[in-house]
Design a protein around this motif. Structure first.
Motif, PDB file in Angstrom:
ATOM      1  N   TYR A  89      34.278 108.036   4.981  1.00 14.55           N
ATOM      2  CA  TYR A  89      33.563 108.616   4.664  1.00 14.55           C
ATOM      3  C   TYR A  89      33.049 109.659   3.679  1.00 14.55           C
ATOM      4  N   CYS A  90      31.878 109.483   3.436  1.00 15.41           N
ATOM      5  CA  CYS A  90      31.209 110.415   2.298  1.00 15.41           C
ATOM      6  C   CYS A  90      31.313 111.841   2.234  1.00 15.41           C
ATOM      7  N   ALA A  91      31.802 112.460   0.583  1.00 10.66           N
ATOM      8  CA  ALA A  91      31.644 113.851   0.995  1.00 10.66           C
ATOM      9  C   ALA A  91      31.239 114.389  -0.759  1.00 10.66           C
ATOM     10  N   ALA A  92      30.759 115.553  -0.470  1.00 17.95           N
ATOM     11  CA  ALA A  92      30.197 116.279  -1.815  1.00 17.95           C
ATOM     12  C   ALA A  92      31.163 117.567  -2.267  1.00 17.95           C
ATOM     13  N   ALA A  93      31.215 117.411  -3.517  1.00 21.39           N
ATOM     14  CA  ALA A  93      31.765 118.949  -4.704  1.00 21.39           C
ATOM     15  C   ALA A  93      31.207 118.894  -5.783  1.00 21.39           C
ATOM     16  N   ILE A 105      30.065 112.609  -5.356  1.00 22.45           N
ATOM     17  CA  ILE A 105      29.913 112.564  -4.285  1.00 22.45           C
ATOM     18  C   ILE A 105      31.165 111.433  -4.203  1.00 22.45           C
ATOM     19  N   GLY A 106      31.921 111.586  -2.952  1.00 21.56           N
ATOM     20  CA  GLY A 106      32.574 110.648  -3.543  1.00 21.56           C
ATOM     21  C   GLY A 106      32.854 109.417  -1.861  1.00 21.56           C
ATOM     22  N   TRP A 107      33.203 108.367  -1.868  1.00 22.04           N
ATOM     23  CA  TRP A 107      33.994 108.251  -0.795  1.00 22.04           C
ATOM     24  C   TRP A 107      35.345 107.907  -0.728  1.00 22.04           C
ATOM     25  N   PHE A 108      35.403 108.509   0.767  1.00 21.53           N
ATOM     26  CA  PHE A 108      36.707 108.337   1.273  1.00 21.53           C
ATOM     27  C   PHE A 108      37.369 106.752   2.305  1.00 21.53           C
TER      28      PHE A 108
END
Length: 121
Positions: A94-98, A33-36
């Motif tokens: 934003y948070c995102a998943a990879a 999980i990343g924060w952008f």
């Protein structure tokens, strides 16, 4: 599949905020999980990312030593503790998943709606 970022707000320079990224519709423990963040007129940039197990983290140079990412897989939630905030941290976060840990936004599979962080001087 849904990610929801929350916890943004208005804070004075030097203050702190904790952002939360809550996942639904999938099990977050299998994803990095990343924060952008994206400031007006600027490109989206990677801020921090944590791998699925929580043992590996990445930080942008601009936030190292000030931001801390963590995850609670039991709650299907990832956090971003932001301390010593600066006006240049103002952005929509934003948070995102990879599948794998990365600060590159183009490898993220799932995105949540952002939360606005405003740091006043």
């Amino acid at each position: 599949v849904q990610l929801q970022a929350s916890g943004g707000g208005l804070v004075q320079a030097g203050g702190s905020l904790r952002l939360s990224c809550a996942a639904s519709g999938f099990t977050v423990e299998y994803y990095a999980i990343g924060w952008f963040r994206q400031a007006p007129g600027k490109e989206r940039e990677g801020v921090s990312c944590i791998n699925s197990g929580g043992g590996s983290t990445l930080y942008a140079d601009s936030v190292k030593g000030r931001f801390t990412i963590s995850r609670d897989n039991a709650k299907n939630t990832v956090y971003l503790q932001m301390n010593s905030l600066k006006p240049e941290d103002t952005a929509v976060y934003y948070c995102a998943a990879a599948p794998d840990i990365s600060l590159n936004y183009y490898v993220m599979n799932y995105w949540g709606k952002g939360t606005l962080v405003t740091v006043s001087s």
